[in-house]
Design an enzyme around this catalytic site. Structure first.
Site, PDB file in Angstrom:
ATOM      1  CG  ASP A  45      -2.174  -0.979   1.350  1.00 24.64           C
ATOM      2  OD1 ASP A  45      -2.017  -1.687   0.143  1.00 24.64           O
ATOM      3  OD2 ASP A  45      -2.814  -0.979   2.168  1.00 24.64           O
ATOM      4  CG  ASP A  46       0.212   3.599   2.220  1.00 23.86           C
ATOM      5  OD1 ASP A  46      -0.880   3.650   1.905  1.00 23.86           O
ATOM      6  OD2 ASP A  46       0.713   3.694   3.370  1.00 23.86           O
ATOM      7  CG  HIS A  96      -4.506   2.478  -0.793  1.00 26.84           C
ATOM      8  ND1 HIS A  96      -5.039   1.579  -0.345  1.00 26.84           N
ATOM      9  CD2 HIS A  96      -3.398   3.147   0.154  1.00 26.84           C
ATOM     10  CE1 HIS A  96      -4.691   1.685   1.249  1.00 26.84           C
ATOM     11  NE2 HIS A  96      -3.828   2.597   1.393  1.00 26.84           N
ATOM     12  CG  HIS A 100      -3.391   7.054   2.918  1.00 29.09           C
ATOM     13  ND1 HIS A 100      -3.369   6.920   4.026  1.00 29.09           N
ATOM     14  CD2 HIS A 100      -2.915   5.746   2.400  1.00 29.09           C
ATOM     15  CE1 HIS A 100      -3.483   5.651   4.606  1.00 29.09           C
ATOM     16  NE2 HIS A 100      -3.010   5.067   3.393  1.00 29.09           N
ATOM     17  CG  HIS A 189       2.355  -0.006   4.541  1.00 29.45           C
ATOM     18  ND1 HIS A 189       2.252  -1.158   5.551  1.00 29.45           N
ATOM     19  CD2 HIS A 189       1.337   0.544   4.238  1.00 29.45           C
ATOM     20  CE1 HIS A 189       1.025  -0.873   6.156  1.00 29.45           C
ATOM     21  NE2 HIS A 189       0.418   0.097   5.331  1.00 29.45           N
TER      22      HIS A 189
END
Length: 493
Positions: A45-46, A96, A100, A189
């Site tokens: 993620d991210d 995603h 965020h 991540h």
């Protein structure tokens, strides 16, 4: 103050808390765990990150491993070359959000816009749109189920706190090793610039993952993209479909269905669990607002409160004013659920509801003599999606005043139908204008006449009147035959 508390509880429960709970515990409309013999899914993620994502891609390539990258749209836009490399090397790219931010604190339209914007960015870079979505922190709101039906929502089986630098590589490795087994969806991540993360934490992730990849290969495991994980997991449930159709199939149980109007409805395991949660929520609601049972409490509950709204002419000589006491009636969800599930026709459902109300009215009338402020009650009051035939019992029906409560009540119905009904999206789109909750109000003097038990013995006349009224309504509005089931489903949980 009580109204604000009620609306806040109502909104947060159905918009955020329950959808998150249902998706996480029961996997409703999300993918969280695989059913495989030797495959594990790595998800990141991210990102992308200009330093750590290329290092991670190099590590995965050396081990012949595939992974899934849920990218933040603004990062993908900033580093298109990295996104292109992820795609070219055979990994899966998911969404995603563009920034965020949690879906709990964004309007449904904003969430949708974030996802579309990120999808456009990925399409420009790779030539194809992503099929998978992971909301930040795994938090969904109830509209995500409805608005994102074209995307597979993916959560995870295990996460390891790898966004914090103090969780060093050795700790991460030990945590990951304990979870290293087929069917796992690892959440990791490749970027540390989001809120609460440490900038250089992905260095520990990459170091720990190098050891995990070695261990996994030694144990005969394969590291695959989320598309292959879902395809392998869905295959036993859909043996006659190919992998591509299994990947695209929403994560819903095969047996979740509602039969036609001529047979009792049936629901699958997931829906039974959801209904159970809604029933538990109802108990919390009753406790917070001190509802009391009518009779044995199997069909209705009530509370006495002051009316807050515009003046309503109930009869020629009776007007309900703001501040007047009312007996507010609430349907018992279990009763409505059972009626909806066991009725074989819309007419039968309507008659059963009228009959239950008719049986309860004598108890409601007698409650006026025992409940606090009962002697001051001016009218029996309720808000319901099911109101046809109510006039035959002595009720008047009134439009809800425009405002926050009316808006929330309509939203409530649409939320429930979208989540519970197998064809909820279509129902709301095509018949949403007929889903109109109304106030049902009976003046005190009419209610008191129900205290005489002999009134209930006059049911056949009243039933014929109700049946006639329903028949007239059906003649006036085409394709009305499913309304009772829809409205019952909207109210029952």
């Amino acid at each position: 103050m009580e109204l604000i508390l009620w609306i806040g509880f109502y909104f947060l429960t159905f918009y955020a808390f329950l959808p998150a709970l249902i998706s996480r515990i029961f996997g409703f409309r999300v993918f969280t765990r695989g059913n495989t013999d030797k495959e594990i899914a790595l998800t990141f993620d991210d990102g992308p990150d200009p330093i750590y994502t290329p290092k991670l891609l190099g590590l995965l390539k050396r081990h012949g491993a595939k992974a899934t990258f849920f990218v933040v749209g603004e990062n993908a836009e900033r580093y298109p070359d990295i996104v292109a490399r992820i795609h070219e090397e055979g990994h899966i790219i998911g969404i995603h959000n563009y920034v965020h931010h949690t879906n709990w604190f964004m309007r449904p339209r904003t969430v949708k816009r974030q996802i579309h914007r990120t999808s456009d960015v990925i399409k420009r870079i790779t030539g194809s749109r992503p099929m998978y979505y992971r909301p930040p922190w795994g938090i969904v709101n109830v509209f995500d189920y409805a608005n994102l039906g074209y995307l597979q929502i993916v959560l995870w089986t295990s996460l390891f706190g790898d966004w914090r630098k103090r969780v060093n590589a050795d700790k991460l490795y030990k945590r990951m090793k304990r979870k290293l087994r087929p069917g796992q969806v690892f959440l990791l991540h490749d970027c540390g610039i989001t809120f609460g993360a440490d900038r250089d934490a992905p260095a520990n992730t990459i170091a720990a993952l190098a050891r995990i990849l070695d261990d996994g290969q030694t144990m005969g495991y394969r590291f695959v993209g989320i598309d292959e994980m879902i395809a392998l997991s869905e295959r036993p449930r859909y043996p006659h479909t190919n992998n591509q159709s299994a990947v695209r199939r929403p994560s819903m149980s095969n047996d979740e269905s509602v039969t036609g109007n001529n047979e009792p409805h049936s629901i699958g395991l997931f829906k039974k669990l959801i209904v159970t949660i809604w029933m538990l929520w109802e108990k919390v609601f009753h406790f917070l607002f001190r509802l009391r049972p009518v009779g044995e409490g199997k069909s209705f509950n009530y509370r006495v409160r002051r009316y807050a709204g515009p003046p309503l002419d109930l009869r020629a000589d009776t007007t309900l004013h703001s501040g007047d006491y009312i007996m507010e009636i609430h349907f018992e969800n279990r009763m409505l659920f059972n009626l909806g599930m066991n009725s074989r026709s819309t007419l039968q459902t309507g008659i059963k509801i009228i009959r239950e109300m008719e049986k309860a009215l004598p108890d409601m009338a007698r409650e006026l003599s025992t409940t606090p402020n009962g002697d001051k009650v001016k009218a029996l009051y309720g808000v319901s999606m099911i109101h046809r035939g109510a006039e035959s019992l002595g009720y008047g029906t009134y439009d809800l005043p425009r405002g926050l409560f009316s808006w929330m009540t309509n939203i409530y119905l649409r939320i429930l139908i979208r989540v519970i009904h197998p064809e909820g999206n279509e129902r709301v789109r095509t018949k949403g204008e007929r889903m109109s909750p109304r106030m049902l109000i009976m003046p005190r003097d009419i209610l008191l006449t129900w205290a005489d038990e002999t009134r209930v013995k006059r049911r056949p006349q009243r039933e014929r009147a109700a049946k006639k009224e329903i028949s007239v309504k059906k003649a006036e509005v085409p394709h009305e035959t499913a309304d009772y089931e829809e409205e019952t489903m909207g109210k029952l949980v």
